[in-house]
Write an enzyme that holds these catalytic residues in place. Structure first.
Site, PDB file in Angstrom:
ATOM      1  N   GLY A  46      35.448  61.500 -69.150  1.00  0.00           N
ATOM      2  CA  GLY A  46      34.545  61.218 -70.264  1.00  0.00           C
ATOM      3  C   GLY A  46      33.239  61.952 -70.053  1.00  0.00           C
ATOM      4  N   GLN A  51      24.369  63.865 -70.858  1.00  0.00           N
ATOM      5  CA  GLN A  51      24.693  64.441 -69.543  1.00  0.00           C
ATOM      6  C   GLN A  51      24.565  65.965 -69.531  1.00  0.00           C
ATOM      7  OE1 GLN A  51      28.455  61.851 -69.127  1.00  0.00           O
ATOM      8  NE2 GLN A  51      27.764  62.083 -67.004  1.00  0.00           N
ATOM      9  N   CYS A  94      30.759  58.850 -61.676  1.00  0.00           N
ATOM     10  CA  CYS A  94      30.024  59.459 -62.787  1.00  0.00           C
ATOM     11  C   CYS A  94      29.681  60.892 -62.427  1.00  0.00           C
ATOM     12  CB  CYS A  94      28.740  58.674 -63.056  1.00  0.00           C
ATOM     13  SG  CYS A  94      27.773  59.323 -64.434  1.00  0.00           S
ATOM     14  N   LEU A  95      29.897  61.805 -63.357  1.00  0.00           N
ATOM     15  CA  LEU A  95      29.595  63.215 -63.104  1.00  0.00           C
ATOM     16  C   LEU A  95      28.103  63.438 -62.865  1.00  0.00           C
ATOM     17  CD1 LEU A  95      31.952  64.784 -65.795  1.00  0.00           C
ATOM     18  CD2 LEU A  95      32.297  64.775 -63.313  1.00  0.00           C
ATOM     19  N   HIS A 136      31.261  52.675 -70.068  1.00  0.00           N
ATOM     20  CA  HIS A 136      30.493  53.543 -69.173  1.00  0.00           C
ATOM     21  C   HIS A 136      29.758  54.608 -69.998  1.00  0.00           C
ATOM     22  CE1 HIS A 136      30.187  56.201 -65.412  1.00  0.00           C
ATOM     23  NE2 HIS A 136      29.958  57.061 -66.383  1.00  0.00           N
ATOM     24  N   GLU A 137      30.463  55.206 -70.952  1.00  0.00           N
ATOM     25  CA  GLU A 137      29.851  56.255 -71.776  1.00  0.00           C
ATOM     26  C   GLU A 137      28.789  55.680 -72.704  1.00  0.00           C
ATOM     27  OE1 GLU A 137      30.411  59.042 -70.749  1.00  0.00           O
ATOM     28  OE2 GLU A 137      32.299  58.730 -69.725  1.00  0.00           O
ATOM     29  N   HIS A 140      25.528  55.394 -71.113  1.00  0.00           N
ATOM     30  CA  HIS A 140      24.767  56.659 -71.074  1.00  0.00           C
ATOM     31  C   HIS A 140      23.915  56.816 -72.338  1.00  0.00           C
ATOM     32  CE1 HIS A 140      26.064  58.786 -67.470  1.00  0.00           C
ATOM     33  NE2 HIS A 140      27.345  58.601 -67.746  1.00  0.00           N
TER      34      HIS A 140
HETATM   35  O1  GNR Z   1      35.128  61.219 -64.855  1.00  0.00           O
HETATM   36  C1  GNR Z   1      34.743  60.040 -64.864  1.00  0.00           C
HETATM   37  N1  GNR Z   1      35.532  59.094 -64.296  1.00  0.00           N
HETATM   38  C2  GNR Z   1      35.294  57.737 -64.404  1.00  0.00           C
HETATM   39  C3  GNR Z   1      35.975  56.872 -63.556  1.00  0.00           C
HETATM   40  C4  GNR Z   1      35.787  55.518 -63.644  1.00  0.00           C
HETATM   41  C5  GNR Z   1      34.923  55.005 -64.585  1.00  0.00           C
HETATM   42  C6  GNR Z   1      34.226  55.845 -65.427  1.00  0.00           C
HETATM   43  C7  GNR Z   1      34.408  57.199 -65.338  1.00  0.00           C
HETATM   44  S1  GNR Z   1      33.543  58.263 -66.424  1.00  0.00           S
HETATM   45  C8  GNR Z   1      33.435  59.693 -65.433  1.00  0.00           C
HETATM   46  C9  GNR Z   1      32.791  60.830 -66.180  1.00  0.00           C
HETATM   47  C10 GNR Z   1      31.377  60.461 -66.548  1.00  0.00           C
HETATM   48  O2  GNR Z   1      30.459  60.452 -65.785  1.00  0.00           O
HETATM   49  N2  GNR Z   1      31.177  60.095 -67.775  1.00  0.00           N
HETATM   50  O3  GNR Z   1      29.944  59.695 -68.168  1.00  0.00           O
HETATM   51 NI    NI Z   2      28.993  58.917 -66.387  1.00  0.00          NI
END
Ligand code: GNR
Ligand code: NI
Length: 170
Positions: A46, A51, A94-95, A136-137, A140
């Site tokens: 995601g 980001q 998270c990236l 999670h997104e 952000h």
């Molecule tokens: O790549 C991603 N893997 C992930 C694994 C577990 C819970 C959430 C994520 S999202 C993350 C990519 C990211 O940072 N998206 O904002």
């Molecule tokens: Ni993230």
């Protein structure tokens, strides 16, 4: 399409609240295409626009496995209309916080509404990894990172580790 640099902590940009999108037009689809390419390159499941430094309420996602066909999804101006009382714990990453992983508990199922790639309104229910990822997104979009849900000690350690990592890489 272009791969764009992904911001990492403690970049203050990541704390911004993103603005709603006015119209799903070709310019926005160009942004979504770049986000998807950036996400696949990372690789991640995601990505929120903030980001890559764009404070708009746009999310891309693909939960397909490595050997499966790609299943890109696009979420513009997403809103939750319902969250389950039942919770689900998952080890998140998270990236924007590379190489840090920790368990986060969130509602197990959510119902949401959003505009898709073509600007059509969609309503659906998410569970499992989809529910984890969309929450999670969405965080952000509100300037919230998963490490903000950990203890101060864990969060400070995570930021210090990422700082070192990005310093060493430079
Ligand atoms: O790549 C991603 N893997 C992930 C694994 C577990 C819970 C959430 C994520 S999202 C993350 C990519 C990211 O940072 N998206 O904002
Ligand atoms: Ni993230």
């Amino acid at each position: 399409m272009a791969i764009r640099p992904i911001l990492t902590v403690p970049d203050p940009f990541l704390k911004q609240v993103s603005k709603p999108v006015d119209a799903v037009d070709d310019e926005l689809r160009g942004l979504m295409d770049d986000m998807l390419e950036t996400m696949y390159d990372a690789p991640g499941i995601g990505l929120a626009a903030i980001q890559i430094g764009v404070p708009l309420r746009v999310i891309v996602m693909d939960l397909a496995g490595q050997d499966e066909e790609r299943q890109p999804r696009f979420f513009v101006n997403p809103e939750f209309t319902w969250k389950s009382d039942e919770l689900f714990k998952y080890e998140e990453g998270c990236l924007s916080v590379p190489e840090i992983y920790d368990e986060i508990e969130r509602p197990a199922r959510v119902r949401l509404t959003y505009l898709n790639y073509d600007g059509e309104r969609v309503e659906e229910e998410a569970e499992g990894l989809f529910a984890v990822c969309i929450q999670h997104e969405y965080d952000h979009l509100e300037g919230v990172l998963f490490i903000d849900k950990l203890s101060r000690l864990k969060r400070d350690r995570a930021v210090a580790k990422v700082k070192k990592l990005t310093r060493d890489a430079a």
